[in-house]
Design a protein around this motif. Sequence first.
Motif, mmCIF file in Angstrom:
data_model
loop_
_atom_site.group_PDB
_atom_site.id
_atom_site.type_symbol
_atom_site.label_atom_id
_atom_site.label_comp_id
_atom_site.label_asym_id
_atom_site.label_seq_id
_atom_site.Cartn_x
_atom_site.Cartn_y
_atom_site.Cartn_z
ATOM 1 N N ILE A 200 14.114 32.773 50.553
ATOM 2 C CA ILE A 200 13.642 31.604 51.416
ATOM 3 C C ILE A 200 12.755 31.821 52.703
ATOM 4 N N ASP A 201 13.031 32.880 53.340
ATOM 5 C CA ASP A 201 12.304 33.143 54.589
ATOM 6 C C ASP A 201 11.080 33.616 54.090
ATOM 7 N N SER A 202 10.587 34.153 52.811
ATOM 8 C CA SER A 202 9.320 34.536 52.412
ATOM 9 C C SER A 202 8.250 33.279 52.197
ATOM 10 N N VAL A 203 8.868 31.952 52.219
ATOM 11 C CA VAL A 203 8.295 30.669 51.881
ATOM 12 C C VAL A 203 7.209 30.354 53.078
ATOM 13 N N GLY A 204 8.001 30.981 54.303
ATOM 14 C CA GLY A 204 6.943 30.679 55.498
ATOM 15 C C GLY A 204 7.399 29.207 56.128
ATOM 16 N N ASP A 205 6.397 28.488 56.338
ATOM 17 C CA ASP A 205 6.338 27.267 57.194
ATOM 18 C C ASP A 205 6.304 25.988 56.280
ATOM 19 N N LEU A 206 7.539 25.312 56.034
ATOM 20 C CA LEU A 206 7.714 24.088 55.312
ATOM 21 C C LEU A 206 7.031 23.064 56.192
ATOM 22 N N LYS A 207 6.763 22.171 55.058
ATOM 23 C CA LYS A 207 6.149 20.833 55.941
ATOM 24 C C LYS A 207 6.223 19.611 55.053
ATOM 25 N N PRO A 208 6.215 18.284 55.623
ATOM 26 C CA PRO A 208 6.393 17.312 55.026
ATOM 27 C C PRO A 208 5.704 17.070 53.673
ATOM 28 N N GLY A 209 6.492 16.634 52.739
ATOM 29 C CA GLY A 209 5.935 16.701 51.335
ATOM 30 C C GLY A 209 6.066 17.887 50.378
ATOM 31 N N ASP A 210 6.635 18.904 50.955
ATOM 32 C CA ASP A 210 7.200 20.170 50.061
ATOM 33 C C ASP A 210 8.348 19.684 49.527
ATOM 34 N N THR A 211 8.519 20.284 48.312
ATOM 35 C CA THR A 211 9.436 20.312 47.673
ATOM 36 C C THR A 211 10.137 21.656 47.319
ATOM 37 N N LEU A 212 11.356 21.738 47.480
ATOM 38 C CA LEU A 212 12.303 23.192 47.557
ATOM 39 C C LEU A 212 13.305 22.899 46.413
ATOM 40 N N ASP A 213 13.424 23.555 45.373
ATOM 41 C CA ASP A 213 14.558 23.601 44.189
ATOM 42 C C ASP A 213 15.323 24.751 44.212
#
Length: 212
Positions: A145-158
């Motif tokens: 999860i940390d490796s994803v970096g920055d999350l932004k509006p519109g992203d989908t995480l499963d």
Amino acid sequence: MHKAMRLRRFVRQAGMAAMLLGLSVGAGLPACAQSAAEVRMPSLEGQRFEATTMLGDRTLRLNGLGLRGVAWVKAFVAGLYVAAPSKDAGQLLAMPGPKRIRLKIMLSAPSHELTKSLTGRIEDHEPPEVLARLSERLTRLAGLIDSVGDLKPGDTLDLDFIPDKGVHLRVNDKAVGAAVAGDDLYRAVLKIFVGEHPVDRRMREGLLRGGY
């Protein structure tokens, strides 16, 4: 006579044109139907979710939707997909087979904030013997999860669970790293959302809707 024949020919041509017009209108129906289908899709806070999804070789159904937020700050909408929808948290936690927790992100934030929330809740509420079993695998999942970096509006995480394979992380429909083994690990994660000590009780209530 000739006028009558021309009139009949005109009527036939007009009828054919009307049929062609009808077909051309019909050809546009899928877009209209699609728009109507989108309107009918389960949604919360403007975030739409499919009523069903495929995971592994199983069709999963949307059990419920819940908002994670504090005051006016909205972090994400979560959707829980299971094979057999239920309003009973215990039944959902014990249910075998594939499951999916889908998060639709609504604000910009580093992914490690999600990691801290996830690991912190598990560490606070799982017994020591359970934590000892989960520790190494939980660290690996947190690293993904940390490796994803920055999350932004519109992203989908499963966060997916597939029996005999483990816990999979996907971001915007792309796999992140390798699966982390263990239905016990996924159960600990799912408890954060629908267990007795959820990270957000309003979110829990929405996720326990029992299907659409």
